[in-house]
Design a protein around this motif. Structure first.
Motif, PDB file in Angstrom:
ATOM      1  N   SER A 182       0.817  -1.213   0.000  1.00  8.69           N
ATOM      2  CA  SER A 182       0.000   0.000   0.000  1.00  8.69           C
ATOM      3  C   SER A 182       0.852   1.265   0.000  1.00  8.69           C
ATOM      4  CB  SER A 182      -0.932   0.004   1.217  1.00  8.69           C
ATOM      5  OG  SER A 182      -0.180  -0.046   2.422  1.00  8.69           O
ATOM      6  N   GLY A 183       2.186   1.105  -0.084  1.00  9.49           N
ATOM      7  CA  GLY A 183       3.069   2.262  -0.173  1.00  9.49           C
ATOM      8  C   GLY A 183       3.903   2.549   1.056  1.00  9.49           C
ATOM      9  N   ARG A 184       3.826   1.713   2.080  1.00 10.49           N
ATOM     10  CA  ARG A 184       4.607   1.931   3.306  1.00 10.49           C
ATOM     11  C   ARG A 184       6.088   1.663   3.057  1.00 10.49           C
ATOM     12  NH1 ARG A 184       2.677  -1.260   8.419  1.00 10.49           N
ATOM     13  NH2 ARG A 184       4.908  -0.958   8.743  1.00 10.49           N
ATOM     14  N   LYS A 185       6.883   2.729   3.056  1.00  9.88           N
ATOM     15  CA  LYS A 185       8.300   2.596   2.723  1.00  9.88           C
ATOM     16  C   LYS A 185       9.141   2.044   3.870  1.00  9.88           C
ATOM     17  CE  LYS A 185       8.253   6.217  -0.782  1.00  9.88           C
ATOM     18  NZ  LYS A 185       8.874   7.476  -1.274  1.00  9.88           N
ATOM     19  N   ASP A 186       8.576   1.971   5.073  1.00 13.36           N
ATOM     20  CA  ASP A 186       9.329   1.422   6.201  1.00 13.36           C
ATOM     21  C   ASP A 186       9.123  -0.085   6.344  1.00 13.36           C
ATOM     22  OD1 ASP A 186       6.672   1.603   6.936  1.00 13.36           O
ATOM     23  OD2 ASP A 186       7.089   2.175   9.008  1.00 13.36           O
ATOM     24  N   SER A 187       8.417  -0.690   5.411  1.00  9.94           N
ATOM     25  CA  SER A 187       8.178  -2.134   5.472  1.00  9.94           C
ATOM     26  C   SER A 187       9.467  -2.894   5.182  1.00  9.94           C
ATOM     27  CB  SER A 187       7.099  -2.537   4.464  1.00  9.94           C
ATOM     28  OG  SER A 187       5.879  -1.884   4.741  1.00  9.94           O
ATOM     29  N   LYS A 188       9.531  -4.118   5.692  1.00 12.01           N
ATOM     30  CA  LYS A 188      10.726  -4.952   5.521  1.00 12.01           C
ATOM     31  C   LYS A 188      10.322  -6.376   5.151  1.00 12.01           C
ATOM     32  CE  LYS A 188      13.534  -2.403   8.935  1.00 12.01           C
ATOM     33  NZ  LYS A 188      12.499  -1.376   9.223  1.00 12.01           N
ATOM     34  N   ILE A 189      11.285  -7.101   4.600  1.00 11.26           N
ATOM     35  CA  ILE A 189      11.117  -8.526   4.300  1.00 11.26           C
ATOM     36  C   ILE A 189      12.189  -9.289   5.062  1.00 11.26           C
ATOM     37  CG2 ILE A 189      11.161 -10.314   2.513  1.00 11.26           C
ATOM     38  CD1 ILE A 189      10.325  -8.161   0.497  1.00 11.26           C
ATOM     39  N   GLN A 192      14.685 -16.661   6.007  1.00 14.00           N
ATOM     40  CA  GLN A 192      15.805 -17.471   6.477  1.00 14.00           C
ATOM     41  C   GLN A 192      16.700 -17.949   5.344  1.00 14.00           C
ATOM     42  OE1 GLN A 192      13.977 -20.534   8.910  1.00 14.00           O
ATOM     43  NE2 GLN A 192      14.158 -19.259  10.740  1.00 14.00           N
ATOM     44  N   ASN A 193      16.173 -17.928   4.117  1.00 15.20           N
ATOM     45  CA  ASN A 193      16.981 -18.351   2.969  1.00 15.20           C
ATOM     46  C   ASN A 193      16.452 -17.629   1.734  1.00 15.20           C
ATOM     47  OD1 ASN A 193      18.313 -19.645   0.864  1.00 15.20           O
ATOM     48  ND2 ASN A 193      18.290 -21.635   1.873  1.00 15.20           N
ATOM     49  N   LEU A 194      17.218 -16.665   1.234  1.00 18.14           N
ATOM     50  CA  LEU A 194      16.771 -15.819   0.133  1.00 18.14           C
ATOM     51  C   LEU A 194      17.151 -16.429  -1.214  1.00 18.14           C
ATOM     52  CD1 LEU A 194      15.531 -13.163  -0.885  1.00 18.14           C
ATOM     53  CD2 LEU A 194      17.803 -12.127  -0.662  1.00 18.14           C
ATOM     54  N   GLN A 195      16.130 -16.873  -1.949  1.00 17.94           N
ATOM     55  CA  GLN A 195      16.324 -17.384  -3.310  1.00 17.94           C
ATOM     56  C   GLN A 195      15.236 -16.810  -4.224  1.00 17.94           C
ATOM     57  OE1 GLN A 195      16.643 -21.726  -3.358  1.00 17.94           O
ATOM     58  NE2 GLN A 195      17.196 -21.720  -1.190  1.00 17.94           N
ATOM     59  N   ALA A 196      14.764 -15.624  -3.922  1.00 17.57           N
ATOM     60  CA  ALA A 196      13.529 -15.092  -4.498  1.00 17.57           C
ATOM     61  C   ALA A 196      13.613 -14.830  -5.997  1.00 17.57           C
ATOM     62  CB  ALA A 196      13.152 -13.794  -3.784  1.00 17.57           C
ATOM     63  N   GLU A 197      12.468 -15.029  -6.654  1.00 16.79           N
ATOM     64  CA  GLU A 197      12.320 -14.609  -8.049  1.00 16.79           C
ATOM     65  C   GLU A 197      12.236 -13.093  -8.130  1.00 16.79           C
ATOM     66  OE1 GLU A 197       9.697 -18.445  -9.609  1.00 16.79           O
ATOM     67  OE2 GLU A 197       8.685 -16.640  -8.908  1.00 16.79           O
ATOM     68  N   LEU A 198      11.579 -12.499  -7.131  1.00 18.69           N
ATOM     69  CA  LEU A 198      11.428 -11.046  -7.079  1.00 18.69           C
ATOM     70  C   LEU A 198      11.146 -10.632  -5.645  1.00 18.69           C
ATOM     71  CD1 LEU A 198       9.569  -8.591  -9.354  1.00 18.69           C
ATOM     72  CD2 LEU A 198       8.734  -8.836  -7.020  1.00 18.69           C
ATOM     73  N   ILE A 199      11.755  -9.515  -5.235  1.00 18.60           N
ATOM     74  CA  ILE A 199      11.419  -8.885  -3.961  1.00 18.60           C
ATOM     75  C   ILE A 199      11.041  -7.444  -4.245  1.00 18.60           C
ATOM     76  CG2 ILE A 199      12.752 -10.347  -2.392  1.00 18.60           C
ATOM     77  CD1 ILE A 199      15.065  -8.406  -2.641  1.00 18.60           C
ATOM     78  N   SER A 200      10.046  -6.942  -3.525  1.00 16.70           N
ATOM     79  CA  SER A 200       9.579  -5.578  -3.761  1.00 16.70           C
ATOM     80  C   SER A 200       9.111  -4.976  -2.445  1.00 16.70           C
ATOM     81  CB  SER A 200       8.424  -5.576  -4.776  1.00 16.70           C
ATOM     82  OG  SER A 200       7.867  -4.285  -4.903  1.00 16.70           O
ATOM     83  N   ILE A 201       9.482  -3.703  -2.231  1.00 14.98           N
ATOM     84  CA  ILE A 201       9.020  -2.959  -1.062  1.00 14.98           C
ATOM     85  C   ILE A 201       8.545  -1.592  -1.535  1.00 14.98           C
ATOM     86  CG2 ILE A 201       9.631  -1.965   1.174  1.00 14.98           C
ATOM     87  CD1 ILE A 201      11.792  -4.091   1.445  1.00 14.98           C
ATOM     88  N   ALA A 202       7.265  -1.315  -1.331  1.00 16.95           N
ATOM     89  CA  ALA A 202       6.668  -0.023  -1.704  1.00 16.95           C
ATOM     90  C   ALA A 202       6.976   0.343  -3.152  1.00 16.95           C
ATOM     91  CB  ALA A 202       7.148   1.073  -0.756  1.00 16.95           C
ATOM     92  N   GLY A 203       6.934  -0.649  -4.032  1.00 15.67           N
ATOM     93  CA  GLY A 203       7.124  -0.401  -5.457  1.00 15.67           C
ATOM     94  C   GLY A 203       8.559  -0.456  -5.937  1.00 15.67           C
ATOM     95  N   VAL A 204       9.527  -0.499  -5.018  1.00 14.95           N
ATOM     96  CA  VAL A 204      10.938  -0.640  -5.396  1.00 14.95           C
ATOM     97  C   VAL A 204      11.252  -2.132  -5.418  1.00 14.95           C
ATOM     98  CG1 VAL A 204      13.329  -0.084  -4.813  1.00 14.95           C
ATOM     99  CG2 VAL A 204      11.496   1.555  -4.307  1.00 14.95           C
TER     100      VAL A 204
END
Length: 234
Positions: A182-189, A192-204
């Motif tokens: 919803s646009g919260r720029k202070d959000s985090k991901i 325990q094991n990062l193999q992601a196809e895509l990660i996104s936070i507030a549109g970035v």
């Protein structure tokens, strides 16, 4: 569907919004080509909305539709229309005219306020996190609206987890994770094991190929100055 053949229900979908800084469809075409080149499968037939709040009144919506569809995106509609003429032209081109929550708030006329005695501030409401146990499999989408998402398990390839707040994954992240939807720029991901196809936070966002040395490790992911930043949890 309660015995009804057709039933209308409200739901939520995640759509990418493309903001036009000026009336330049050539630049838009080039930018869409760049995105498709980065991840052809991810962006193939991806639905998008175009925000035209920064462009002038004279706008060719038919050409906009041609440019977007030429790159195999699906143009759902436009937002940011400032005049009735723009809205009419967009609808004539077969596009939905969409209004964001902030636009709706701006459009409402202000009402005169009555003087009232001061009241003590209400206690902040706490929305419980959405907790999902087990593997999130390919094709599944989990959305935590107005709260955090906690996955006690792994997120498989082709799966998608979305939250308006933070995302906590107690397992491997192999699919797509979209925090701050919803646009919260202070959000985090957190995972325990990062193999992601895509990660996104507030549109970035960042694609798998860009994760590099941070892959296959526990990570805390956030944005700073509109850039994805990693922090090792181990």
């Amino acid at each position: 569907m309660s015995g009804q053949e057709i039933e209308f229900k409200g739901t939520n979908f995640t759509l990418s919004v493309v903001y036009l800084g000026k009336n330049d469809l050539t630049s838009l075409n080039n930018k869409l080509m760049e995105k498709v080149a980065q991840a052809p499968q991810f962006f193939n037939c991806a639905p998008i909305v175009v925000n035209i709040s920064e462009v002038d009144d004279a706008f060719d919506f038919d050409q906009l539709k041609e440019v977007v569809e030429a790159q195999d995106f699906v143009l759902v509609g436009v937002t940011g229309c400032k005049t009735a003429e723009q809205k009419t032209a967009a609808r004539a081109a077969g596009l939905a005219v969409m209004t964001s929550g902030s636009q709706q708030a701006t459009a409402k006329p202000s009402k005169p306020t009555e003087e009232k005695a001061p009241t003590p501030p209400a206690a902040p409401s706490v929305v419980p996190s959405k907790i999902v146990r087990g593997q999130i499999r390919s094709g599944q989408q989990i959305y935590a609206q107005n709260t955090d998402l906690v996955v006690i398990g792994s997120v498989g390839n082709g799966a998608e987890v979305i939250a308006d707040g933070n995302i906590h994954i107690y397992g491997a992240l192999r699919g797509r994770a979209i925090a701050g939807a919803s646009g919260r720029k202070d959000s985090k991901i957190f995972c325990q094991n990062l193999q992601a196809e895509l990660i996104s936070i507030a549109g970035v966002y960042m694609l798998h190929e860009q994760i590099g040395e941070h892959a296959d490790s526990p990570q805390c992911i956030q944005i700073e100055d509109q850039q994805i930043v990693f922090g090792n949890l181990s």
